[in-house]
Design a protein around this motif. Sequence first.
Motif, PDB file in Angstrom:
ATOM      1  N   ARG A 164       1.495   5.374   4.713  1.00 45.45           N
ATOM      2  CA  ARG A 164       0.510   5.413   5.802  1.00 45.45           C
ATOM      3  C   ARG A 164       1.074   6.185   6.992  1.00 45.45           C
ATOM      4  O   ARG A 164       2.236   6.577   7.024  1.00 45.45           O
ATOM      5  CB  ARG A 164       0.155   3.988   6.240  1.00 45.45           C
ATOM      6  N   HIS A 173       0.453  -6.079   1.802  1.00 39.04           N
ATOM      7  CA  HIS A 173       1.231  -5.546   2.922  1.00 39.04           C
ATOM      8  C   HIS A 173       2.698  -5.935   2.798  1.00 39.04           C
ATOM      9  O   HIS A 173       3.056  -6.863   2.062  1.00 39.04           O
ATOM     10  CB  HIS A 173       0.657  -6.069   4.242  1.00 39.04           C
ATOM     11  N   HIS A 203       0.830  -1.211   0.000  1.00 39.97           N
ATOM     12  CA  HIS A 203       0.000   0.000   0.000  1.00 39.97           C
ATOM     13  C   HIS A 203       0.863   1.260   0.000  1.00 39.97           C
ATOM     14  O   HIS A 203       2.078   1.217   0.221  1.00 39.97           O
ATOM     15  CB  HIS A 203      -0.924   0.005   1.218  1.00 39.97           C
ATOM     16  N   SER A 213      -7.485  -6.520  -3.489  1.00 43.12           N
ATOM     17  CA  SER A 213      -6.838  -5.832  -2.387  1.00 43.12           C
ATOM     18  C   SER A 213      -7.043  -6.589  -1.084  1.00 43.12           C
ATOM     19  O   SER A 213      -8.048  -7.284  -0.907  1.00 43.12           O
ATOM     20  CB  SER A 213      -7.424  -4.414  -2.253  1.00 43.12           C
ATOM     21  N   THR A 264      -5.623   2.578  -1.330  1.00 44.95           N
ATOM     22  CA  THR A 264      -4.542   2.639  -2.322  1.00 44.95           C
ATOM     23  C   THR A 264      -5.040   2.167  -3.679  1.00 44.95           C
ATOM     24  O   THR A 264      -4.794   2.813  -4.711  1.00 44.95           O
ATOM     25  CB  THR A 264      -3.353   1.772  -1.873  1.00 44.95           C
ATOM     26  N   ARG A 296      -6.355   0.823   4.323  1.00 44.79           N
ATOM     27  CA  ARG A 296      -5.287   1.550   3.618  1.00 44.79           C
ATOM     28  C   ARG A 296      -4.949   0.889   2.288  1.00 44.79           C
ATOM     29  O   ARG A 296      -4.510   1.556   1.356  1.00 44.79           O
ATOM     30  CB  ARG A 296      -4.044   1.687   4.496  1.00 44.79           C
ATOM     31  N   CYS A 297      -5.142  -0.433   2.203  1.00 45.06           N
ATOM     32  CA  CYS A 297      -4.918  -1.132   0.940  1.00 45.06           C
ATOM     33  C   CYS A 297      -6.051  -0.865  -0.037  1.00 45.06           C
ATOM     34  O   CYS A 297      -5.822  -0.594  -1.224  1.00 45.06           O
ATOM     35  CB  CYS A 297      -4.777  -2.629   1.187  1.00 45.06           C
ATOM     36  N   VAL A 333      -3.086  -5.246  -4.174  1.00 45.26           N
ATOM     37  CA  VAL A 333      -2.535  -4.380  -3.123  1.00 45.26           C
ATOM     38  C   VAL A 333      -2.517  -5.143  -1.807  1.00 45.26           C
ATOM     39  O   VAL A 333      -3.544  -5.632  -1.341  1.00 45.26           O
ATOM     40  CB  VAL A 333      -3.354  -3.089  -2.979  1.00 45.26           C
TER      41      VAL A 333
END
Length: 247
Positions: free
Chosen positions: A32, A180, A29, A75, A84, A80-81, A178
């Motif tokens: 952040r 981590h 992502h 995703s 993105t 947050r992903c 997307v």
Amino acid sequence: MLKLLPQSMLRAVDLLPVSDTPVTLLTRHSIREMVSGQGLAGYNLQLTPQGRDLAESWGAYLVEQTDRNIQHCMSSPIQRCVDTAALMIQGADCMTASDIAVPLAIVEQGLLVEPGSFVVDIEQASPYFRQQGALGFINSFVNQRLPGMKHPVTGVMDVLELMYNAHPRHGNGLSLAVSHDTILAAIVAVISGCSHIQQDDWPEMMEGAFLWFEGERFLESQLKWIWRGELGQLNIQDFANQRPALI
């Protein structure tokens, strides 16, 4: 805004295969909010304003510079992903092929987050994550030293098959996934045959690997990828054979 993008990604664009070869971008992502400690990032951390601008700019750049359209997007369910992915799609101005212009759908996938990708039993695995931090945890996982985890080849195969099934089959399509840092770090290490990664190897925010598959069936395909300016390739069947035999 692209000055905040890991420079490896701009180099990777120059190494992409010819435009009629579809590719997948597996990416961490965007930028952040920061967290203190051993890299233990909670699910509630959101993208910063710079992170939002970067994701949108990167999406626009990919379409403009590669002559590829984002045809599929998945995703991690973490916000947050998802954000993105949505911002990259917005930047790329991707719309579904219909009379009514609507944004490309984002498919949330449990295999792009933990627990889900590699963790089978969170109660067994989580104490090791807290003790070792993200880097130590992934090194232990790659070397099969953790309880409550899949075999590393099995875990990576699960994610690769997910991406293969979503991979555009023809033309200049781009699939977006997307996820981590831990998941991206583990996948790159395992497919590269790396048994130990260092802090410098850790994926930055908005850094990713371009992947593509050659072959009509997953187990008979060749995986090719670009990571930090280096090209790699793997025979999926040979890779699958590294998994422990079922009893």
